[in-house]
Motif scaffolding. Structure first.
Motif, mmCIF file in Angstrom:
data_model
loop_
_atom_site.group_PDB
_atom_site.id
_atom_site.type_symbol
_atom_site.label_atom_id
_atom_site.label_comp_id
_atom_site.label_asym_id
_atom_site.label_seq_id
_atom_site.Cartn_x
_atom_site.Cartn_y
_atom_site.Cartn_z
ATOM 1 N N ASP A 29 -6.438 -28.480 0.515
ATOM 2 C CA ASP A 29 -6.070 -27.066 0.459
ATOM 3 C C ASP A 29 -7.261 -26.178 0.806
ATOM 4 O O ASP A 29 -7.137 -25.236 1.596
ATOM 5 C CB ASP A 29 -5.556 -26.698 -0.937
ATOM 6 N N ILE A 30 -8.410 -26.459 0.236
ATOM 7 C CA ILE A 30 -9.605 -25.650 0.504
ATOM 8 C C ILE A 30 -9.995 -25.750 1.974
ATOM 9 O O ILE A 30 -10.290 -24.741 2.621
ATOM 10 C CB ILE A 30 -10.765 -26.093 -0.413
ATOM 11 N N THR A 31 -9.962 -26.965 2.525
ATOM 12 C CA THR A 31 -10.302 -27.149 3.935
ATOM 13 C C THR A 31 -9.330 -26.388 4.827
ATOM 14 O O THR A 31 -9.734 -25.764 5.812
ATOM 15 C CB THR A 31 -10.293 -28.646 4.290
ATOM 16 N N TRP A 36 -8.158 -21.943 8.555
ATOM 17 C CA TRP A 36 -7.352 -20.796 8.952
ATOM 18 C C TRP A 36 -8.166 -19.506 8.911
ATOM 19 O O TRP A 36 -7.967 -18.606 9.728
ATOM 20 C CB TRP A 36 -6.108 -20.677 8.070
ATOM 21 N N GLY A 37 -9.086 -19.395 7.958
ATOM 22 C CA GLY A 37 -9.959 -18.220 7.904
ATOM 23 C C GLY A 37 -10.847 -18.125 9.136
ATOM 24 O O GLY A 37 -11.037 -17.034 9.700
ATOM 25 N N VAL A 38 -11.397 -19.256 9.575
ATOM 26 C CA VAL A 38 -12.235 -19.265 10.773
ATOM 27 C C VAL A 38 -11.412 -18.884 12.001
ATOM 28 O O VAL A 38 -11.853 -18.088 12.838
ATOM 29 C CB VAL A 38 -12.909 -20.644 10.952
ATOM 30 N N ILE A 39 -10.206 -19.407 12.114
ATOM 31 C CA ILE A 39 -9.342 -19.069 13.246
ATOM 32 C C ILE A 39 -8.997 -17.581 13.223
ATOM 33 O O ILE A 39 -9.002 -16.914 14.268
ATOM 34 C CB ILE A 39 -8.076 -19.942 13.229
ATOM 35 N N GLY A 43 -9.945 -14.747 16.086
ATOM 36 C CA GLY A 43 -8.961 -13.826 16.655
ATOM 37 C C GLY A 43 -9.373 -12.379 16.481
ATOM 38 O O GLY A 43 -9.237 -11.562 17.406
ATOM 39 N N LEU A 44 -9.899 -12.053 15.319
ATOM 40 C CA LEU A 44 -10.384 -10.693 15.075
ATOM 41 C C LEU A 44 -11.564 -10.363 15.994
ATOM 42 O O LEU A 44 -11.650 -9.256 16.528
ATOM 43 C CB LEU A 44 -10.792 -10.546 13.611
ATOM 44 N N GLY A 45 -12.454 -11.334 16.199
ATOM 45 C CA GLY A 45 -13.581 -11.129 17.113
ATOM 46 C C GLY A 45 -13.114 -10.873 18.536
ATOM 47 O O GLY A 45 -13.684 -10.021 19.246
ATOM 48 N N MET A 46 -12.106 -11.598 18.978
ATOM 49 C CA MET A 46 -11.554 -11.363 20.321
ATOM 50 C C MET A 46 -10.928 -9.981 20.425
ATOM 51 O O MET A 46 -11.124 -9.274 21.417
ATOM 52 C CB MET A 46 -10.506 -12.433 20.656
#
Length: 98
Positions: A29-31, A36-39, A43-46
């Protein structure tokens, strides 16, 4: 090396670390949340990069557009590293046995 050291190394090579019972579900669950947070951050960076390019063109700020293009390239580089580095770590570490 002494004979005792050789035996200790041989014994340690047979040890495979394992998580305690019930810990694997929490770890998964943590992984999953971290992945998903990194993804989401990529997306926010793009989105911010594209917005910076548009704003730089609209407001005649070429430096803002150039920096936004560099930001998008950094996000692409991070995405490539996100895909490549886990495979490299698995190749180096192996199955987790010492």
């Amino acid at each position: 090396m002494s004979q005792t050291s050789v035996r200790a190394v041989a014994l340690a090579a047979k040890v495979c670390p394992k998580a305690p019972k019930g810990a694997s579900t929490a770890m998964n669950d943590i992984t999953g949340y971290v992945m998903w947070g990194v993804i989401a951050l990529m997306g926010l960076g793009m989105l911010v990069g594209v917005g910076g390019i548009v704003a730089g063109r609209v407001f005649s700020m070429p430096h803002a557009s150039k920096m936004s293009i560099i930001g998008i390239c950094v996000v692409f580089g991070a995405a490539i590293a996100y895909l490549v580095l886990p495979g490299m770590l698995n190749a180096v570490i192996g199955k987790g046995c010492v």
